[in-house]
Scaffold this motif. Structure first.
Motif, PDB file in Angstrom:
ATOM      1  N   TYR A 155      23.777  34.653  40.533  1.00 15.30           N
ATOM      2  CA  TYR A 155      24.177  36.066  40.520  1.00 15.30           C
ATOM      3  C   TYR A 155      24.242  36.663  39.117  1.00 15.30           C
ATOM      4  O   TYR A 155      24.087  37.869  38.948  1.00 15.30           O
ATOM      5  N   LYS A 156      24.557  35.833  38.116  1.00 17.98           N
ATOM      6  CA  LYS A 156      24.604  36.298  36.718  1.00 17.98           C
ATOM      7  C   LYS A 156      25.509  37.531  36.568  1.00 17.98           C
ATOM      8  O   LYS A 156      25.108  38.565  36.028  1.00 17.98           O
ATOM      9  N   VAL A 157      26.757  37.415  37.054  1.00 18.97           N
ATOM     10  CA  VAL A 157      27.746  38.482  36.918  1.00 18.97           C
ATOM     11  C   VAL A 157      28.929  37.940  36.114  1.00 18.97           C
ATOM     12  O   VAL A 157      29.087  36.722  35.976  1.00 18.97           O
ATOM     13  N   PRO A 158      29.776  38.824  35.572  1.00 16.63           N
ATOM     14  CA  PRO A 158      30.965  38.338  34.857  1.00 16.63           C
ATOM     15  C   PRO A 158      31.819  37.456  35.758  1.00 16.63           C
ATOM     16  O   PRO A 158      32.037  37.773  36.935  1.00 16.63           O
ATOM     17  N   ILE A 159      32.304  36.337  35.224  1.00 15.36           N
ATOM     18  CA  ILE A 159      33.072  35.373  36.011  1.00 15.36           C
ATOM     19  C   ILE A 159      34.434  35.142  35.368  1.00 15.36           C
ATOM     20  O   ILE A 159      34.552  35.074  34.137  1.00 15.36           O
ATOM     21  N   PHE A 160      35.461  35.053  36.203  1.00 12.44           N
ATOM     22  CA  PHE A 160      36.822  34.762  35.730  1.00 12.44           C
ATOM     23  C   PHE A 160      37.218  33.395  36.266  1.00 12.44           C
ATOM     24  O   PHE A 160      37.230  33.166  37.479  1.00 12.44           O
ATOM     25  N   TRP A 161      37.555  32.478  35.357  1.00 15.03           N
ATOM     26  CA  TRP A 161      38.020  31.143  35.756  1.00 15.03           C
ATOM     27  C   TRP A 161      39.543  31.135  35.767  1.00 15.03           C
ATOM     28  O   TRP A 161      40.187  31.308  34.738  1.00 15.03           O
ATOM     29  N   PHE A 162      40.096  30.945  36.951  1.00 10.84           N
ATOM     30  CA  PHE A 162      41.553  30.940  37.134  1.00 10.84           C
ATOM     31  C   PHE A 162      42.019  29.487  37.082  1.00 10.84           C
ATOM     32  O   PHE A 162      41.628  28.667  37.903  1.00 10.84           O
ATOM     33  N   ASN A 163      42.850  29.178  36.094  1.00 13.00           N
ATOM     34  CA  ASN A 163      43.320  27.804  35.929  1.00 13.00           C
ATOM     35  C   ASN A 163      44.618  27.582  36.704  1.00 13.00           C
ATOM     36  O   ASN A 163      45.516  28.434  36.699  1.00 13.00           O
ATOM     37  N   ILE A 164      44.723  26.445  37.386  1.00 14.72           N
ATOM     38  CA  ILE A 164      45.880  26.146  38.225  1.00 14.72           C
ATOM     39  C   ILE A 164      46.585  24.901  37.705  1.00 14.72           C
ATOM     40  O   ILE A 164      45.980  23.821  37.655  1.00 14.72           O
ATOM     41  N   PRO A 165      47.859  25.003  37.318  1.00 12.84           N
ATOM     42  CA  PRO A 165      48.593  23.817  36.855  1.00 12.84           C
ATOM     43  C   PRO A 165      48.786  22.813  37.999  1.00 12.84           C
ATOM     44  O   PRO A 165      48.842  23.190  39.171  1.00 12.84           O
ATOM     45  N   TYR A 166      48.917  21.559  37.654  1.00 19.71           N
ATOM     46  CA  TYR A 166      49.101  20.512  38.659  1.00 19.71           C
ATOM     47  C   TYR A 166      50.573  20.283  38.992  1.00 19.71           C
ATOM     48  O   TYR A 166      50.892  19.707  40.026  1.00 19.71           O
ATOM     49  N   ARG A 167      51.479  20.698  38.138  1.00 20.54           N
ATOM     50  CA  ARG A 167      52.897  20.411  38.333  1.00 20.54           C
ATOM     51  C   ARG A 167      53.683  21.697  38.616  1.00 20.54           C
ATOM     52  O   ARG A 167      53.335  22.764  38.128  1.00 20.54           O
ATOM     53  N   LEU A 168      54.747  21.547  39.392  1.00 19.03           N
ATOM     54  CA  LEU A 168      55.613  22.673  39.710  1.00 19.03           C
ATOM     55  C   LEU A 168      56.761  22.747  38.705  1.00 19.03           C
ATOM     56  O   LEU A 168      57.112  21.763  38.063  1.00 19.03           O
ATOM     57  N   GLY A 169      57.371  23.950  38.612  1.00 22.29           N
ATOM     58  CA  GLY A 169      58.496  24.133  37.698  1.00 22.29           C
ATOM     59  C   GLY A 169      58.458  25.507  37.061  1.00 22.29           C
ATOM     60  O   GLY A 169      57.556  26.309  37.308  1.00 22.29           O
ATOM     61  N   GLY A 170      59.442  25.775  36.213  1.00 27.26           N
ATOM     62  CA  GLY A 170      59.534  27.078  35.570  1.00 27.26           C
ATOM     63  C   GLY A 170      58.331  27.397  34.715  1.00 27.26           C
ATOM     64  O   GLY A 170      57.840  28.528  34.687  1.00 27.26           O
ATOM     65  N   ALA A 171      57.821  26.407  33.996  1.00 23.61           N
ATOM     66  CA  ALA A 171      56.646  26.631  33.147  1.00 23.61           C
ATOM     67  C   ALA A 171      55.424  26.963  33.996  1.00 23.61           C
ATOM     68  O   ALA A 171      54.574  27.758  33.585  1.00 23.61           O
ATOM     69  N   THR A 172      55.345  26.360  35.192  1.00 18.70           N
ATOM     70  CA  THR A 172      54.218  26.630  36.080  1.00 18.70           C
ATOM     71  C   THR A 172      54.239  28.082  36.535  1.00 18.70           C
ATOM     72  O   THR A 172      53.207  28.757  36.546  1.00 18.70           O
TER      73      THR A 172
ATOM     74  N   SER B 250      55.547  30.627  35.031  1.00 17.45           N
ATOM     75  CA  SER B 250      55.193  31.467  33.889  1.00 17.45           C
ATOM     76  C   SER B 250      53.692  31.440  33.646  1.00 17.45           C
ATOM     77  O   SER B 250      53.073  32.479  33.362  1.00 17.45           O
ATOM     78  N   TYR B 251      53.090  30.266  33.770  1.00 18.13           N
ATOM     79  CA  TYR B 251      51.644  30.131  33.563  1.00 18.13           C
ATOM     80  C   TYR B 251      50.880  30.930  34.613  1.00 18.13           C
ATOM     81  O   TYR B 251      49.918  31.640  34.298  1.00 18.13           O
ATOM     82  N   PHE B 252      51.310  30.802  35.874  1.00 11.13           N
ATOM     83  CA  PHE B 252      50.669  31.562  36.948  1.00 11.13           C
ATOM     84  C   PHE B 252      50.751  33.058  36.679  1.00 11.13           C
ATOM     85  O   PHE B 252      49.784  33.794  36.889  1.00 11.13           O
ATOM     86  N   ARG B 253      51.902  33.517  36.245  1.00 15.42           N
ATOM     87  CA  ARG B 253      52.078  34.942  35.979  1.00 15.42           C
ATOM     88  C   ARG B 253      51.077  35.424  34.933  1.00 15.42           C
ATOM     89  O   ARG B 253      50.451  36.482  35.089  1.00 15.42           O
ATOM     90  N   ASP B 254      50.903  34.642  33.877  1.00 12.15           N
ATOM     91  CA  ASP B 254      49.949  35.016  32.828  1.00 12.15           C
ATOM     92  C   ASP B 254      48.510  35.020  33.356  1.00 12.15           C
ATOM     93  O   ASP B 254      47.707  35.889  33.005  1.00 12.15           O
ATOM     94  N   GLU B 255      48.183  34.041  34.216  1.00 11.31           N
ATOM     95  CA  GLU B 255      46.840  33.980  34.786  1.00 11.31           C
ATOM     96  C   GLU B 255      46.574  35.196  35.672  1.00 11.31           C
ATOM     97  O   GLU B 255      45.494  35.788  35.627  1.00 11.31           O
ATOM     98  N   PHE B 256      47.547  35.555  36.495  1.00 16.46           N
ATOM     99  CA  PHE B 256      47.384  36.725  37.367  1.00 16.46           C
ATOM    100  C   PHE B 256      47.243  38.010  36.555  1.00 16.46           C
ATOM    101  O   PHE B 256      46.444  38.889  36.894  1.00 16.46           O
ATOM    102  N   ARG B 257      48.010  38.131  35.504  1.00 13.45           N
ATOM    103  CA  ARG B 257      47.895  39.320  34.652  1.00 13.45           C
ATOM    104  C   ARG B 257      46.518  39.388  33.998  1.00 13.45           C
ATOM    105  O   ARG B 257      45.921  40.461  33.882  1.00 13.45           O
TER     106      ARG B 257
END
Length: 227
Positions: A85-102, A104-111
């Motif tokens: 397709y050759k279109v702009p691609i966004f790679w969403f990274n998913i942490p493996y562990r749960l917790g407060g840092a996770t 926060s990381y998800f929030r930054d990825e969604f933003r």
């Protein structure tokens, strides 16, 4: 989030799986292998690349990919789809562990995802609409869960593997859309009527097997045979 942005999400592998469940699979697997996918890769991912190469899917404006979920072959699929397709691609990274840092990381990825879609489409994020989508999802999930409770509790089982996967598809394709409530409620009521009538996919059910992991979508007749 994508629905709240008025973007139309399309899940190629899940669409492909729905076709595979109905028996339309082998030629797209062959096409994916011919395009360069290893024969050892998941059949759903292989056939998705084959469908993309044959122009079956709608042409995307953007591509959204997850870096390591739900499975490694999905990463290969995403890379090959982007070659097509050759279109702009966004790679969403998913942490493996749960917790407060996770969280926060998800929030930054969604933003970052919201910024990416707005930048490349001109669409505007509406947080109020996101909350509306979440409330719709909660109600739709309520009816979906009630259907799953019937599957777990009723003997004989009211629906088989093919029908059960079809009931899941609305969550994959239409998350947050109002029609999902009607779809899931209607599915629950249909299955509830079968339970009340003691109607089962296997009338004289003797055993029940739990499959934990990916179905053999390329040949669902295996489940027909088991049932």
């Amino acid at each position: 989030i994508l629905t709240a942005l008025d973007a139309v999400p399309f899940a190629p592998a899940q669409y492909c799986i729905q076709l595979m469940v109905q028996g339309f699979s082998s030629k797209y697997i062959d096409r994916g292998v011919a395009f360069g996918v290893s024969k050892e890769v998941c059949s759903a991912n292989t056939a998705s690349v084959g469908m993309a190469a044959d122009g079956i899917f709608p042409l995307p404006d953007l591509q959204f990919a997850t870096a390591q979920q739900p499975c490694d072959p999905a990463v290969v699929e995403s890379e090959l789809l982007n070659l097509i397709y050759k279109v702009p691609i966004f790679w969403f990274n998913i942490p493996y562990r749960l917790g407060g840092a996770t969280a926060s990381y998800f929030r930054d990825e969604f933003r970052s995802l919201i910024d990416f879609v707005q930048e490349h489409t001109g669409l505007t994020y509406d947080e109020k609409k996101l909350w509306e989508c979440l409330h719709i999802s909660n109600e739709a999930h309520h009816w979906y869960q009630k259907l799953q409770d019937l599957r777990r509790e009723a003997i004989p089982a009211p629906i088989g593997c093919r029908e059960a996967y079809a009931a899941y598809s609305s969550r994959v394709f239409l998350e947050g859309r109002p029609e999902t409530i009607e779809i899931n409620k209607a599915a629950y009521e249909e299955v509830k009527a079968k339970v009340d009538a003691k109607e089962g996919v296997v009338p004289n059910e003797r055993h029940r097997i739990v499959v934990n992991g990916a179905y053999p979508f390329w040949n669902m007749r295996l489940f027909d045979w088991m049932e």
